[in-house]
Design a protein around this motif. Structure first.
Motif, PDB file in Angstrom:
ATOM      1  N   ARG B  92       0.833  -1.210   0.000  1.00 56.77           N
ATOM      2  CA  ARG B  92       0.000   0.000   0.000  1.00 56.77           C
ATOM      3  C   ARG B  92       0.866   1.259   0.000  1.00 56.77           C
ATOM      4  NH1 ARG B  92      -5.547  -1.558   1.209  1.00 56.77           N
ATOM      5  NH2 ARG B  92      -5.505  -3.583   0.193  1.00 56.77           N
ATOM      6  N   ILE B  93       1.987   1.189   0.707  1.00 53.29           N
ATOM      7  CA  ILE B  93       2.910   2.331   0.708  1.00 53.29           C
ATOM      8  C   ILE B  93       3.374   2.595  -0.731  1.00 53.29           C
ATOM      9  CG2 ILE B  93       5.229   3.091   1.423  1.00 53.29           C
ATOM     10  CD1 ILE B  93       4.687   1.640   4.136  1.00 53.29           C
ATOM     11  N   GLY B  94       3.699   1.514  -1.444  1.00 54.69           N
ATOM     12  CA  GLY B  94       4.071   1.645  -2.854  1.00 54.69           C
ATOM     13  C   GLY B  94       2.964   2.318  -3.657  1.00 54.69           C
ATOM     14  N   ASP B  95       1.712   1.888  -3.404  1.00 52.15           N
ATOM     15  CA  ASP B  95       0.566   2.509  -4.095  1.00 52.15           C
ATOM     16  C   ASP B  95       0.518   4.008  -3.826  1.00 52.15           C
ATOM     17  OD1 ASP B  95      -0.281   0.104  -5.075  1.00 52.15           O
ATOM     18  OD2 ASP B  95      -1.898  -0.171  -3.627  1.00 52.15           O
ATOM     19  N   GLN B  96       0.765   4.360  -2.570  1.00 46.51           N
ATOM     20  CA  GLN B  96       0.647   5.778  -2.228  1.00 46.51           C
ATOM     21  C   GLN B  96       1.748   6.629  -2.867  1.00 46.51           C
ATOM     22  OE1 GLN B  96      -0.266   4.388   1.439  1.00 46.51           O
ATOM     23  NE2 GLN B  96      -2.416   4.815   1.102  1.00 46.51           N
ATOM     24  N   THR B  97       2.955   6.052  -2.981  1.00 49.84           N
ATOM     25  CA  THR B  97       4.002   6.805  -3.680  1.00 49.84           C
ATOM     26  C   THR B  97       3.608   6.953  -5.148  1.00 49.84           C
ATOM     27  OG1 THR B  97       5.313   4.816  -4.197  1.00 49.84           O
ATOM     28  CG2 THR B  97       5.830   5.962  -2.153  1.00 49.84           C
ATOM     29  N   SER B  98       2.982   5.924  -5.686  1.00 47.25           N
ATOM     30  CA  SER B  98       2.528   5.971  -7.072  1.00 47.25           C
ATOM     31  C   SER B  98       1.415   7.016  -7.234  1.00 47.25           C
ATOM     32  CB  SER B  98       2.044   4.567  -7.452  1.00 47.25           C
ATOM     33  OG  SER B  98       1.646   4.523  -8.778  1.00 47.25           O
ATOM     34  N   ASP B  99       0.539   7.109  -6.239  1.00 46.33           N
ATOM     35  CA  ASP B  99      -0.513   8.142  -6.254  1.00 46.33           C
ATOM     36  C   ASP B  99       0.111   9.543  -6.284  1.00 46.33           C
ATOM     37  OD1 ASP B  99      -2.647   6.346  -6.166  1.00 46.33           O
ATOM     38  OD2 ASP B  99      -2.729   6.317  -3.981  1.00 46.33           O
ATOM     39  N   ILE B 100       1.156   9.722  -5.471  1.00 37.74           N
ATOM     40  CA  ILE B 100       1.836  11.022  -5.451  1.00 37.74           C
ATOM     41  C   ILE B 100       2.427  11.318  -6.833  1.00 37.74           C
ATOM     42  CG2 ILE B 100       3.816  12.309  -4.502  1.00 37.74           C
ATOM     43  CD1 ILE B 100       3.340  10.795  -1.823  1.00 37.74           C
ATOM     44  N   ALA B 101       3.103  10.316  -7.395  1.00 41.24           N
ATOM     45  CA  ALA B 101       3.736  10.492  -8.707  1.00 41.24           C
ATOM     46  C   ALA B 101       2.690  10.818  -9.779  1.00 41.24           C
ATOM     47  CB  ALA B 101       4.517   9.235  -9.086  1.00 41.24           C
ATOM     48  N   GLU B 102       1.520  10.187  -9.672  1.00 41.32           N
ATOM     49  CA  GLU B 102       0.466  10.464 -10.657  1.00 41.32           C
ATOM     50  C   GLU B 102      -0.035  11.901 -10.564  1.00 41.32           C
ATOM     51  OE1 GLU B 102      -2.701   7.571 -10.685  1.00 41.32           O
ATOM     52  OE2 GLU B 102      -1.305   6.014 -11.343  1.00 41.32           O
ATOM     53  N   ILE B 103      -0.087  12.419  -9.357  1.00 46.45           N
ATOM     54  CA  ILE B 103      -0.478  13.832  -9.213  1.00 46.45           C
ATOM     55  C   ILE B 103       0.574  14.717  -9.888  1.00 46.45           C
ATOM     56  CG2 ILE B 103      -0.743  15.736  -7.565  1.00 46.45           C
ATOM     57  CD1 ILE B 103      -2.100  13.811  -5.648  1.00 46.45           C
ATOM     58  N   VAL B 104       1.852  14.403  -9.647  1.00 47.45           N
ATOM     59  CA  VAL B 104       2.935  15.206 -10.258  1.00 47.45           C
ATOM     60  C   VAL B 104       2.782  15.189 -11.774  1.00 47.45           C
ATOM     61  CG1 VAL B 104       5.442  15.401 -10.583  1.00 47.45           C
ATOM     62  CG2 VAL B 104       4.524  14.763  -8.341  1.00 47.45           C
ATOM     63  N   ILE B 105       2.501  14.003 -12.341  1.00 48.99           N
ATOM     64  CA  ILE B 105       2.389  13.887 -13.791  1.00 48.99           C
ATOM     65  C   ILE B 105       1.117  14.562 -14.308  1.00 48.99           C
ATOM     66  CG2 ILE B 105       2.027  12.224 -15.686  1.00 48.99           C
ATOM     67  CD1 ILE B 105       3.946  10.342 -14.109  1.00 48.99           C
ATOM     68  N   SER B 106       0.001  14.350 -13.615  1.00 49.81           N
ATOM     69  CA  SER B 106      -1.273  14.869 -14.135  1.00 49.81           C
ATOM     70  C   SER B 106      -1.308  16.394 -14.109  1.00 49.81           C
ATOM     71  CB  SER B 106      -2.458  14.295 -13.344  1.00 49.81           C
ATOM     72  OG  SER B 106      -2.516  14.896 -12.072  1.00 49.81           O
ATOM     73  N   THR B 107      -0.595  16.984 -13.153  1.00 51.49           N
ATOM     74  CA  THR B 107      -0.584  18.452 -13.120  1.00 51.49           C
ATOM     75  C   THR B 107       0.486  19.006 -14.055  1.00 51.49           C
ATOM     76  OG1 THR B 107       0.914  18.386 -11.247  1.00 51.49           O
ATOM     77  CG2 THR B 107      -1.408  18.627 -10.748  1.00 51.49           C
ATOM     78  N   ARG B 108       1.269  18.074 -14.687  1.00 51.74           N
ATOM     79  CA  ARG B 108       2.368  18.485 -15.560  1.00 51.74           C
ATOM     80  C   ARG B 108       3.176  19.618 -14.910  1.00 51.74           C
ATOM     81  NH1 ARG B 108      -1.458  16.944 -18.680  1.00 51.74           N
ATOM     82  NH2 ARG B 108      -1.119  15.515 -20.416  1.00 51.74           N
ATOM     83  N   ARG B 109       3.401  19.407 -13.653  1.00 49.54           N
ATOM     84  CA  ARG B 109       4.108  20.427 -12.888  1.00 49.54           C
ATOM     85  C   ARG B 109       5.563  20.489 -13.355  1.00 49.54           C
ATOM     86  NH1 ARG B 109       2.837  22.129  -8.169  1.00 49.54           N
ATOM     87  NH2 ARG B 109       1.446  20.387  -7.745  1.00 49.54           N
ATOM     88  N   ASN B 110       5.912  21.554 -14.033  1.00 48.04           N
ATOM     89  CA  ASN B 110       7.305  21.662 -14.452  1.00 48.04           C
ATOM     90  C   ASN B 110       8.007  22.838 -13.792  1.00 48.04           C
ATOM     91  OD1 ASN B 110       6.003  23.592 -15.827  1.00 48.04           O
ATOM     92  ND2 ASN B 110       6.250  22.647 -17.853  1.00 48.04           N
ATOM     93  N   THR B 111       7.346  23.401 -12.801  1.00 51.44           N
ATOM     94  CA  THR B 111       8.042  24.401 -12.002  1.00 51.44           C
ATOM     95  C   THR B 111       8.261  23.817 -10.614  1.00 51.44           C
ATOM     96  OG1 THR B 111       5.864  25.306 -11.535  1.00 51.44           O
ATOM     97  CG2 THR B 111       7.207  26.491 -13.142  1.00 51.44           C
ATOM     98  N   PRO B 112       9.487  23.949 -10.138  1.00 47.60           N
ATOM     99  CA  PRO B 112       9.776  23.391  -8.823  1.00 47.60           C
ATOM    100  C   PRO B 112       8.871  23.993  -7.748  1.00 47.60           C
ATOM    101  CG  PRO B 112      11.778  24.061  -9.930  1.00 47.60           C
ATOM    102  CD  PRO B 112      10.650  24.597 -10.736  1.00 47.60           C
ATOM    103  N   THR B 113       8.475  23.165  -6.808  1.00 45.71           N
ATOM    104  CA  THR B 113       7.652  23.645  -5.700  1.00 45.71           C
ATOM    105  C   THR B 113       8.501  23.593  -4.435  1.00 45.71           C
ATOM    106  OG1 THR B 113       5.755  22.643  -6.743  1.00 45.71           O
ATOM    107  CG2 THR B 113       5.519  23.226  -4.432  1.00 45.71           C
TER     108      THR B 113
END
Lengths: 217, 217
Positions: B92-113
């Motif tokens: 489940r921890i793996g799933d949650q890191t994947s959830d985080i990564a999906e947010i990063v990708i879906s927002t196409r965040r290319n500016t550092p936060t």
């Protein structure tokens, strides 16, 4: 031998249908617990999740028995592998209803929340779950594909609800931000339920056609 | 026979340690992908999650083999049952890191936060995961209990981050609500990772003492 195998396959279908029904009821009850502010019902959802977990183990055992004792091939093998995958998604759906119930309990929400759109979203997500399991039992490829399309509707609900609630956070003068964030989280869990129903539908498609659209089997 | 059993138990510990390390790396990489706006790294986190899923199956198989072939009792039985439960939480921890990564990708965040507190929270959650697995391998009851206490720190981070970001939503004049909501979601996933590490620590406690504080075993 074949008759016994058929009977076991039928048992598998019945158990899957039962698990799907438990998920549907859990989605309806979790949403109802929210809108009615019913903490007891929320607690019952968390307990029902344990029943769903238990059923996953049982069906998993049945699938393993079928695989080992019957050494099925082709379509039978695909039906059993699909069932094994589907129960993982159903178990996660149970988790998400439990997550919703936990939010209801943790906020000790005892005032009813009228959220028409969230209710509609819950009904749509629940229907996806029901239809995906029916598609498996009925071997109905068209229905499975309808579920996949329906996911767009549920995603759309999430986008709208999030947008409206963020606007609400901006406008409200009090200190309701946390509470409103929790409502967006609930919409998020319903959106994930739609994703899991879509996964189930994709496994149904695989069990019928032999090809899977995204995952490596 | 006992030597062979001991070697298999050692293999189990090594695999669990490896799975824990994969989780730690995934947490660090997911957070880094967010703060650096690194979409490739986010994609790598999603792929690493599949490796974690695979490892869960392998360890599960090893545990089943140990249970069936060796019929262990008492403490050995508890260690293997605890391992079986721990890998579910790690998965489940793996799933949650994947959830985080999906947010990063879906927002196409290319500016550092720049989010100092979110990074600190990530480090704290990651440490909980490492310590919980170490506690299992070292049979260190004190360390397991330290992990359980540490969960309060991670929960505290979540409360603070949510509060600050909700205030930010209220203040900002633009249209950043969705983006800020995503950051709260990421904090939520890290908070859940802390919960899973706590579960792991509770299973370690069970494997050492024979009693489990919350779940019915």
């Amino acid at each position: 031998m074949r008759n016994r195998f058929d009977r076991q396959l039928q048992l598998l279908e019945e158990e899957l249908t039962h698990m799907g029904e438990l998920c549907e009821v859990a989605i309806a009850n979790a949403t109802n617990a929210l809108t009615e502010g019913d903490l007891e019902q929320a607690q019952a959802v968390i307990e029902a999740d344990e029943e769903i977990d238990q059923l996953e183990k049982e069906i998993e055992g049945l699938c393993m028995k079928l695989l080992l004792q019957q050494q099925p091939v082709a379509r039978d093998l695909r039906r059993i592998s699909a069932a094994l995958k589907m129960i993982t998604d159903m178990e996660r759906i149970g988790d998400q209803t439990s997550d919703i119930a936990e939010i209801v309990i943790s906020t000790r929400r005892n005032t009813p929340t009228q959220l028409k759109k969230l209710n509609e979203m819950s009904v749509a997500a629940s229907k996806m779950v029901r239809d995906s399991v029916t598609a498996y039992v009925e071997k109905d490829l068209e229905l499975a594909r309808k579920v996949m399309l329906e996911d767009d509707t549920v995603d759309q609900y999430f986008d709208e609800i999030r947008e409206e609630l963020i606007a609400f956070i901006k406008e409200e003068q009090g200190n309701k931000g946390k509470e409103i964030f929790d409502l967006i989280m609930i919409a998020k869990y319903l959106e994930r339920i739609g994703d899991h129903a879509t996964n189930i539908a994709e496994w149904v498609e695989f069990s019928i056609t032999g090809s899977h659209r995204s995952e490596v089997v």
